[in-house]
Write an enzyme that holds these catalytic residues in place. Sequence first.
Site, PDB file in Angstrom:
ATOM      1  N   ARG A  41      38.211  41.893  26.363  1.00 46.91           N
ATOM      2  CA  ARG A  41      37.538  42.543  25.234  1.00 46.91           C
ATOM      3  C   ARG A  41      36.953  43.891  25.639  1.00 46.91           C
ATOM      4  NH1 ARG A  41      33.741  37.346  24.673  1.00 46.91           N
ATOM      5  NH2 ARG A  41      35.620  36.463  25.605  1.00 46.91           N
ATOM      6  N   LYS A  59      37.239  33.648  39.276  1.00 42.64           N
ATOM      7  CA  LYS A  59      37.828  32.418  38.739  1.00 42.64           C
ATOM      8  C   LYS A  59      38.012  31.404  39.860  1.00 42.64           C
ATOM      9  CE  LYS A  59      40.587  34.364  34.942  1.00 42.64           C
ATOM     10  NZ  LYS A  59      39.967  33.618  33.854  1.00 42.64           N
TER      11      LYS A  59
END
Length: 507
Positions: free
Chosen positions: A353, A279
């Site tokens: 996920r 990130k």
Amino acid sequence: MEFSIKSGRPEKQRSACVVVGVFEPRKLSAAAEVVDTAAHQFLSEILRRGDMDGKAGTCLLLHGVPGVEADRILLVGLGKEREFREKAYRAALATAVRQLNETGGFDGTVYLTELNVRKRDVGWKIRQAVLAVQETVYRFDRLKSKKDEVRRPLRKLTFCVNHRNELAAAEAALGEGLAIAAGAELAKNLGNLPGNICTPTYLADQARQLAKSHSLGVDILDRIDMEKLGMNTLLSVARGSHEPPKFIVLRHVGGPAGAKPTVLVGKGVTFDSGGISLKPGLEMDEMKYDMCGAASVMGTLKAAALMKLPLNVIGVIPTTENMPGGAATKPGDVVTSMSGQTVEILNTDAEGRLILCDALTYVERFDPECVVDIATLTGACVIALGHIASGLLANHEGLARELLDAGDEAYDRAWQLPLWDDYQEQLKSNFADMANIGGRPAGTITAACFLARFTDKYRWAHLDIAGTAWRSGKEKGATGRPVPLLSHFLMERARNAPKSGGKRKRG
Ligand code: BES
Ligand code: MN
Ligand code: ZN
């Protein structure tokens, strides 16, 4: 804070402070009127002079009001009566408590709980009052060597109701409010802890402690157990970190032994650096909050236990760091999930996920009544719904409705997005059964579509809390959401559950 419930006249209360409301412009609430009459128009004279006009967020502390037993009267501005809704009600309580904290009194007797809030009953008002107060007095200063300086002599609040016949409902609501507030506080504390303290191991230890203190069942699986189960997508996220992953199972057995459990699954990424798909640096510290789904599951189980809900509830928490170590998963890697389906990991930052899908396969063994997962899953959800509503997606409309209603009742709202098959195309991979990302469009929906591929066997809903679990900026901190929503969801299920004998086994 200690709380109690009462019904009685405001001018007769022997209290350090009696709290009554004033609507804008200059209209006394019913309780304030009663005080005013006893005090020979002392209050209306103050309004007439223009010292309090009822604007929301304002208040005026009065000493030596004639004709009343209390040491002080606190007037709290409520805003316009026609616009007095949930938000204004909570804000008025917050204003009152902040002001009471500034006075020298130990207790307050609050008449704001008598006010009419459209479509809300006395139970709602008491639960919300407790939550608003606990939210206002919450501090997270355990990591500061000098504690925040706040004068806080206030120790006890009494909420007043209109009629004696509301006392029983108000008492019950007080218990519920306290349980929910305690659950939300646990979620906030866990969320606010930094990644170097709140590791997967720490969460597992906290789960053990919670189980011990609240008579919950607990199992903690470690890396070897997960390997045996074939939880490779979960383990693929943990590979880049030195912190060992954990898989936590908490059980509240409040219902009949045979009754199918309601299962809650919480994303527990204790720090999300993005992994190899690193990130950008800006606000990356906030990725310590990437375990707020896990925290809300622990908080909700605590609330369920405190309320002794007659319902079987299982909390499941896959927890790991997402780090870019030498052994980390690389973009393009293909892994086989516990379900047997293969996943091409095109972006290691779509890790939530990957840990949830194995948890969703794992919970099949509980033969669940339904499964709700809670996750800070997508930045796209913050773009879609901001910080007001959590995103909701479900493979069963009845379950979606239950959660939406619970969110409305708790004033911890969710908003449904479509989970149509048409979106599934975006997850197509040339090298595996699916990719772990679906491109920029509809990022929240494609994330849910990914999870939906692992939930064929039961009713399932997904709450994306990326925008609601914490606040950024000057007031940075965890919100404790969606513990109130989940608690109400379980309370309602408990209310509708058969009292004895769920599904009995034959023979
Ligand atoms: N934990 C983040 C989601 C997130 C980001 C929540 C910012 C709150 C604020 C999640 O793991 C993530 O990184 N999601 C990616 C998915 C993308 C790579 C498909 C995102 O939203 O950018
Ligand atoms: Mn991520
Ligand atoms: Zn994440």
